[in-house]
Design a protein around this motif. Structure first.
Motif, PDB file in Angstrom:
ATOM      1  N   LYS A 242     -33.725 -41.405  19.773  1.00 51.74           N
ATOM      2  CA  LYS A 242     -33.424 -43.004  19.416  1.00 51.74           C
ATOM      3  C   LYS A 242     -34.993 -42.931  19.844  1.00 51.74           C
ATOM      4  O   LYS A 242     -35.814 -42.551  20.901  1.00 51.74           O
ATOM      5  CB  LYS A 242     -32.492 -43.526  20.661  1.00 51.74           C
TER       6      LYS A 242
ATOM      7  N   GLU B  74     -34.652 -49.298  20.333  1.00 51.94           N
ATOM      8  CA  GLU B  74     -33.033 -48.624  20.769  1.00 51.94           C
ATOM      9  C   GLU B  74     -32.735 -48.548  21.619  1.00 51.94           C
ATOM     10  O   GLU B  74     -32.134 -48.861  21.856  1.00 51.94           O
ATOM     11  CB  GLU B  74     -32.907 -47.238  19.018  1.00 51.94           C
ATOM     12  N   LYS B  75     -33.735 -48.145  22.957  1.00 55.63           N
ATOM     13  CA  LYS B  75     -32.684 -47.393  23.810  1.00 55.63           C
ATOM     14  C   LYS B  75     -32.778 -48.947  24.867  1.00 55.63           C
ATOM     15  O   LYS B  75     -32.038 -49.001  25.783  1.00 55.63           O
ATOM     16  CB  LYS B  75     -34.035 -46.774  24.840  1.00 55.63           C
TER      17      LYS B  75
ATOM     18  N   VAL C  96     -32.772 -51.702  23.985  1.00 55.93           N
ATOM     19  CA  VAL C  96     -31.800 -52.756  23.125  1.00 55.93           C
ATOM     20  C   VAL C  96     -30.257 -52.083  22.997  1.00 55.93           C
ATOM     21  O   VAL C  96     -29.377 -53.342  23.768  1.00 55.93           O
ATOM     22  CB  VAL C  96     -31.786 -52.565  21.339  1.00 55.93           C
ATOM     23  N   GLU C  97     -29.772 -51.282  23.494  1.00 54.03           N
ATOM     24  CA  GLU C  97     -28.589 -50.434  23.671  1.00 54.03           C
ATOM     25  C   GLU C  97     -28.117 -50.998  24.772  1.00 54.03           C
ATOM     26  O   GLU C  97     -27.264 -50.878  24.815  1.00 54.03           O
ATOM     27  CB  GLU C  97     -28.631 -49.108  23.359  1.00 54.03           C
ATOM     28  N   ASN C  98     -29.244 -50.504  25.923  1.00 52.61           N
ATOM     29  CA  ASN C  98     -28.811 -50.690  27.463  1.00 52.61           C
ATOM     30  C   ASN C  98     -29.213 -52.381  27.749  1.00 52.61           C
ATOM     31  O   ASN C  98     -29.009 -53.286  29.228  1.00 52.61           O
ATOM     32  CB  ASN C  98     -29.800 -49.990  28.310  1.00 52.61           C
ATOM     33  N   SER C  99     -29.387 -53.118  27.179  1.00 50.25           N
ATOM     34  CA  SER C  99     -29.249 -54.614  27.154  1.00 50.25           C
ATOM     35  C   SER C  99     -29.012 -55.681  27.655  1.00 50.25           C
ATOM     36  O   SER C  99     -27.795 -55.791  26.661  1.00 50.25           O
ATOM     37  CB  SER C  99     -30.390 -55.231  26.193  1.00 50.25           C
TER      38      SER C  99
ATOM     39  N   GLU D 268     -34.203 -56.369  14.014  1.00 47.35           N
ATOM     40  CA  GLU D 268     -34.088 -55.153  14.977  1.00 47.35           C
ATOM     41  C   GLU D 268     -33.000 -54.930  16.566  1.00 47.35           C
ATOM     42  O   GLU D 268     -33.161 -54.552  16.905  1.00 47.35           O
ATOM     43  CB  GLU D 268     -34.659 -53.825  14.890  1.00 47.35           C
TER      44      GLU D 268
END
Length: 267
Positions: A60, A64-65, A67-70, A150
């Motif tokens: 990733k 992406e990392k 956004v995923e943890n935001s 994104e």
């Protein structure tokens, strides 16, 4: 001098032994942790790779990392001009810092969907006017903006010119700096657009604010900075409006604003 050489020689030997010992220990640990499939075959340095049916997980990206943890809450703001989005802004609220970051999306951003092939349909501002079945209206614009930027978009707010007028008038106007005389007429716009604002710092009422926010060029092309110049003025205006709104009783401002917008958020 002999004493120095003796100390230096003993120190150098000790350092060398420690270094060699450390390297051997690391090599031993690495060898013990190696996967059997990575062991060279017949002495040749051949690495066994996954078979064709084994899924390979892609690395990733940093975005992406993040956004995923935001925990951010992202809201798309849409200023409507009939069936088009004349203004698009992504507002991203960080619950931890309590700050809002805003990104303007130029209305002429290229976005082509098969079947919508005319020049005016190949822009992001045309997405809203499509039928709901073809990905139009507010939800369709949210999907497109999310795809372009994104990032996930959780909510939207739509606002008409009339809504802008009423909100600004409820604040008692907004002070901005007009960088040059603005004069433009478009009788075919919906509603017709007539802009006549003089250079200088002044408080704009609701009607004047709409003129300031919509301006892109003068009739005589003496000032023509297009969408990017307009975006800069819109951002200036929003900062000034937010500052003034926060000086009022915020619940009263929120109630007034909520009546003038359409949104999938609760008050």
């Amino acid at each position: 001098m002999k004493s120095f050489l003796k100390v230096f020689t003993i120190s150098f030997i000790c350092f060398t032994l420690l270094l060699v010992g450390g390297v051997m220990a690391i090599m031993k640990m690495t060898d013990e942790e190696r996967d059997p499939s990575d062991i060279p075959i017949n002495g040749d340095d051949i690495i066994v790779s996954p078979g064709p049916d084994e899924p390979v997980e892609e690395e990733k990206s940093e975005l992406e990392k993040l956004v995923e943890n935001s925990k951010r809450i992202n809201v798309l703001l849409m200023g409507l001009e009939g069936p088009r989005t004349d203004t698009l802004i992504l507002a991203s609220f960080d619950p931890k810092s309590k700050y809002v970051d805003m990104i303007s999306i130029p209305r002429d951003t290229y976005y082509h969907i098969k079947g919508y092939d005319s020049a005016d349909q190949k822009k992001i501002n045309a997405v809203y006017g499509r039928s709901q079945a073809n990905g139009g209206k507010a939800d369709g614009v949210v999907r497109v903006a999310s795809n372009i930027l994104e990032v996930p978009i959780h909510h939207y707010v739509t606002l008409s010119y009339k809504g802008v007028e009423r909100i600004v008038d409820s604040l008692g106007g907004v002070q901005v700096t007009i960088p040059f005389d603005m004069y433009y007429n478009d009788p075919y716009s919906d509603p017709p657009l007539h802009i006549d604002l003089k250079k200088g710092t002044r408080v704009l009422n609701g009607k004047e604010s709409v003129q300031f926010l919509r301006f892109r060029q003068n009739d005589d092309k003496s000032h023509s900075d297009g969408d990017i110049g307009r975006i800069n003025r819109q951002q200036q205006f929003m900062k000034a409006a937010a500052k003034k709104a926060l000086s009022f009783r915020l619940p009263a401002v929120a109630n007034t604003t909520f009546k003038q917008v359409k949104t999938n958020m609760e008050l």
